[in-house]
Design an enzyme around this catalytic site. Structure first.
Site, PDB file in Angstrom:
ATOM      1  N   ASP A  66      -7.406  -1.918  -0.454  1.00  0.00           N
ATOM      2  CA  ASP A  66      -6.482  -2.912   0.068  1.00  0.00           C
ATOM      3  C   ASP A  66      -7.273  -4.199   0.255  1.00  0.00           C
ATOM      4  O   ASP A  66      -8.300  -4.206   0.935  1.00  0.00           O
ATOM      5  CB  ASP A  66      -5.916  -2.415   1.405  1.00  0.00           C
ATOM      6  CG  ASP A  66      -4.798  -3.288   1.947  1.00  0.00           C
ATOM      7  OD1 ASP A  66      -4.859  -4.513   1.766  1.00  0.00           O
ATOM      8  OD2 ASP A  66      -3.886  -2.733   2.586  1.00  0.00           O
ATOM      9  N   HIS A 115       0.802  -1.219   0.000  1.00  0.00           N
ATOM     10  CA  HIS A 115       0.000   0.000   0.000  1.00  0.00           C
ATOM     11  C   HIS A 115       0.841   1.278   0.000  1.00  0.00           C
ATOM     12  O   HIS A 115       0.295   2.377  -0.147  1.00  0.00           O
ATOM     13  CB  HIS A 115      -0.975   0.002   1.182  1.00  0.00           C
ATOM     14  CG  HIS A 115      -2.302   0.612   0.852  1.00  0.00           C
ATOM     15  ND1 HIS A 115      -3.437   0.395   1.583  1.00  0.00           N
ATOM     16  CD2 HIS A 115      -2.688   1.449  -0.146  1.00  0.00           C
ATOM     17  CE1 HIS A 115      -4.456   1.052   1.063  1.00  0.00           C
ATOM     18  NE2 HIS A 115      -4.013   1.708   0.010  1.00  0.00           N
ATOM     19  N   ASP A 173      -3.402   3.258   7.950  1.00  0.00           N
ATOM     20  CA  ASP A 173      -2.215   3.700   7.201  1.00  0.00           C
ATOM     21  C   ASP A 173      -1.912   5.165   7.469  1.00  0.00           C
ATOM     22  O   ASP A 173      -1.530   5.918   6.579  1.00  0.00           O
ATOM     23  CB  ASP A 173      -2.387   3.432   5.702  1.00  0.00           C
ATOM     24  CG  ASP A 173      -2.431   1.946   5.387  1.00  0.00           C
ATOM     25  OD1 ASP A 173      -2.005   1.149   6.234  1.00  0.00           O
ATOM     26  OD2 ASP A 173      -2.900   1.571   4.298  1.00  0.00           O
ATOM     27  N   GLU A 200      -1.889  -5.003  -2.202  1.00  0.00           N
ATOM     28  CA  GLU A 200      -1.579  -5.994  -1.160  1.00  0.00           C
ATOM     29  C   GLU A 200      -1.987  -7.429  -1.501  1.00  0.00           C
ATOM     30  O   GLU A 200      -2.183  -8.257  -0.605  1.00  0.00           O
ATOM     31  CB  GLU A 200      -2.174  -5.575   0.191  1.00  0.00           C
ATOM     32  CG  GLU A 200      -1.611  -4.276   0.759  1.00  0.00           C
ATOM     33  CD  GLU A 200      -0.202  -4.406   1.357  1.00  0.00           C
ATOM     34  OE1 GLU A 200       0.335  -5.529   1.365  1.00  0.00           O
ATOM     35  OE2 GLU A 200       0.350  -3.379   1.795  1.00  0.00           O
ATOM     36  N   HIS A 229       4.413   1.008   4.235  1.00  0.00           N
ATOM     37  CA  HIS A 229       3.053   0.686   3.780  1.00  0.00           C
ATOM     38  C   HIS A 229       2.004   0.996   4.836  1.00  0.00           C
ATOM     39  O   HIS A 229       0.814   0.988   4.533  1.00  0.00           O
ATOM     40  CB  HIS A 229       2.956  -0.772   3.303  1.00  0.00           C
ATOM     41  CG  HIS A 229       2.819  -1.799   4.386  1.00  0.00           C
ATOM     42  ND1 HIS A 229       2.210  -3.020   4.164  1.00  0.00           N
ATOM     43  CD2 HIS A 229       3.210  -1.804   5.681  1.00  0.00           C
ATOM     44  CE1 HIS A 229       2.233  -3.738   5.281  1.00  0.00           C
ATOM     45  NE2 HIS A 229       2.830  -3.016   6.205  1.00  0.00           N
ATOM     46  N   HIS A 256      -6.740  -1.270   7.875  1.00  0.00           N
ATOM     47  CA  HIS A 256      -5.824  -0.404   8.601  1.00  0.00           C
ATOM     48  C   HIS A 256      -6.026   1.058   8.194  1.00  0.00           C
ATOM     49  O   HIS A 256      -6.531   1.344   7.112  1.00  0.00           O
ATOM     50  CB  HIS A 256      -4.374  -0.820   8.326  1.00  0.00           C
ATOM     51  CG  HIS A 256      -4.120  -2.277   8.529  1.00  0.00           C
ATOM     52  ND1 HIS A 256      -4.282  -3.207   7.518  1.00  0.00           N
ATOM     53  CD2 HIS A 256      -3.752  -2.970   9.624  1.00  0.00           C
ATOM     54  CE1 HIS A 256      -4.008  -4.412   7.986  1.00  0.00           C
ATOM     55  NE2 HIS A 256      -3.681  -4.305   9.263  1.00  0.00           N
ATOM     56  N   ASP A 259      -6.817  -6.543   2.117  1.00  0.00           N
ATOM     57  CA  ASP A 259      -6.994  -6.966   3.504  1.00  0.00           C
ATOM     58  C   ASP A 259      -8.175  -6.268   4.174  1.00  0.00           C
ATOM     59  O   ASP A 259      -8.502  -6.565   5.327  1.00  0.00           O
ATOM     60  CB  ASP A 259      -5.705  -6.832   4.318  1.00  0.00           C
ATOM     61  CG  ASP A 259      -5.323  -5.390   4.669  1.00  0.00           C
ATOM     62  OD1 ASP A 259      -6.198  -4.516   4.763  1.00  0.00           O
ATOM     63  OD2 ASP A 259      -4.120  -5.152   4.888  1.00  0.00           O
ATOM     64  N   ASP A 292      -9.952  -0.493   3.705  1.00  0.00           N
ATOM     65  CA  ASP A 292      -8.770  -1.089   4.311  1.00  0.00           C
ATOM     66  C   ASP A 292      -9.067  -1.491   5.755  1.00  0.00           C
ATOM     67  O   ASP A 292      -9.843  -0.833   6.446  1.00  0.00           O
ATOM     68  CB  ASP A 292      -7.639  -0.049   4.292  1.00  0.00           C
ATOM     69  CG  ASP A 292      -6.254  -0.651   4.456  1.00  0.00           C
ATOM     70  OD1 ASP A 292      -6.127  -1.713   5.063  1.00  0.00           O
ATOM     71  OD2 ASP A 292      -5.290  -0.015   3.976  1.00  0.00           O
TER      72      ASP A 292
END
Length: 296
Positions: free
Chosen positions: A223, A97, A124, A268, A137, A122, A225, A120
């Site tokens: 992303d 990412h 980030d 990712e 990332h 996360h 994930d 996402d």
């Protein structure tokens, strides 16, 4: 939706510690991305992969692979800028990412108020001071907002690229303390899994579309994930309890119907950790829904 698409591969795996995500663009192409978008009536050009410079890691380097990540994102920014100049839709394939730093650098200069949907697990939103790992990332959204290491923040010769009030994070369920503080300080719009479970994805996307209605362009940074690991196992930092495959398709379909997305990236995908390219296939199917594929 712009019917002219330019696909850019960015095989960057230096923004984090696990190898394999550099093969993400190949895995997505192997799942027939180009052919399937072409079958939908799009004019698709594949611009290939941007070369990634692999410098030897310095033992005392605080931000891991800083120079290589910086140079790769600089090349990506130039490529994305060129695609938009030609009135084409940039579709970027990652890579980790950290590549969003380059994508947003090349994109934001074309818009006065660029909106960003950060799909996402996360945030980030880390910096060198808040990051537990030093992995870049985990920093691209912060960098794009003008927070973090100066060379990354000022990539492209301008900063910030985007504003906190023009960002919506969807799917968050793993946030570090510094990220939580930044979100609270800025009032950034975040839909954690709690909100998605409570409101439902339909309401979340309706509110997101309305929230970004004053933006003159919207970038989707997806992303894999963000999805639950049962639906997208081939990612480096999986977090259980994520967005389902069907919820993600609904989100993409609604974004297409709203006709607000002007650029996108899918990041990712790590085929080494995947099962029979399930995650690469999922990325392609979500891209199809984002670009208008319907059952009927």
């Amino acid at each position: 939706m712009n019917k002219q698409i330019s696909v850019i591969g960015m095989p960057m795996d230096l923004g984090q510690a696990r190898r394999g995500v550099d093969m993400g663009p190949s895995a997505i192409r192997y799942a027939h991305l180009i052919e399937r978008l072409s079958d939908m009536g799009y004019s698709v050009e594949d611009l290939g992969d941007i070369p990634v410079n692999r410098e030897k890691i310095k033992e005392d380097e605080e931000l891991k692979n800083l120079n290589s990540v910086l140079s790769g994102n600089d090349e990506l920014a130039k490529k994305v800028d060129s695609v938009i100049e030609k009135k084409r839709f940039p579709l970027v394939l990652g890579g980790d990412h950290s590549i969003a730093i380059g994508t947003l650098t090349g994109t934001a200069k074309h818009y006065k108020e660029l909106g960003v949907i950060w799909y996402d697990a996360h945030g980030d939103l880390n910096t060198l001071e808040t990051s537990p790992s030093g992995n870049i990332h985990g920093m691209p959204l912060a960098v794009s907002l003008g927070v973090g290491h100066g060379t990354l923040v000022n990539l492209g010769g301008y900063a910030p690229k985007i504003k906190p009030e023009n960002v919506v994070i969807i799917g968050a369920r793993s946030l570090d303390e510094g990220e939580r503080e930044y979100i609270k300080k800025t009032g950034m719009k975040v839909y954690t899994m709690h909100e998605i479970d409570r409101l439902g994805m339909t309401k979340v996307i309706e509110e997101t579309i309305n929230y970004l209605s004053d933006c003159d362009g919207v970038h989707l940074s997806l992303d894999l994930d963000g999805l639950d690991p049962s639906d997208a196992p081939g990612v480096g930092t999986p977090v259980v309890g994520g967005i389902s495959y069907r919820e993600s398709h609904l989100a993409m379909e609604m974004l297409y119907d709203a006709d607000i997305i002007t650029s996108a990236e899918f990041v990712e995908v790590n085929p080494i950790l995947d099962h029979k390219n399930k995650t690469g296939q999922t990325a392609v199917e979500l891209a199809e829904s984002l670009l208008g594929k319907k059952l009927l």
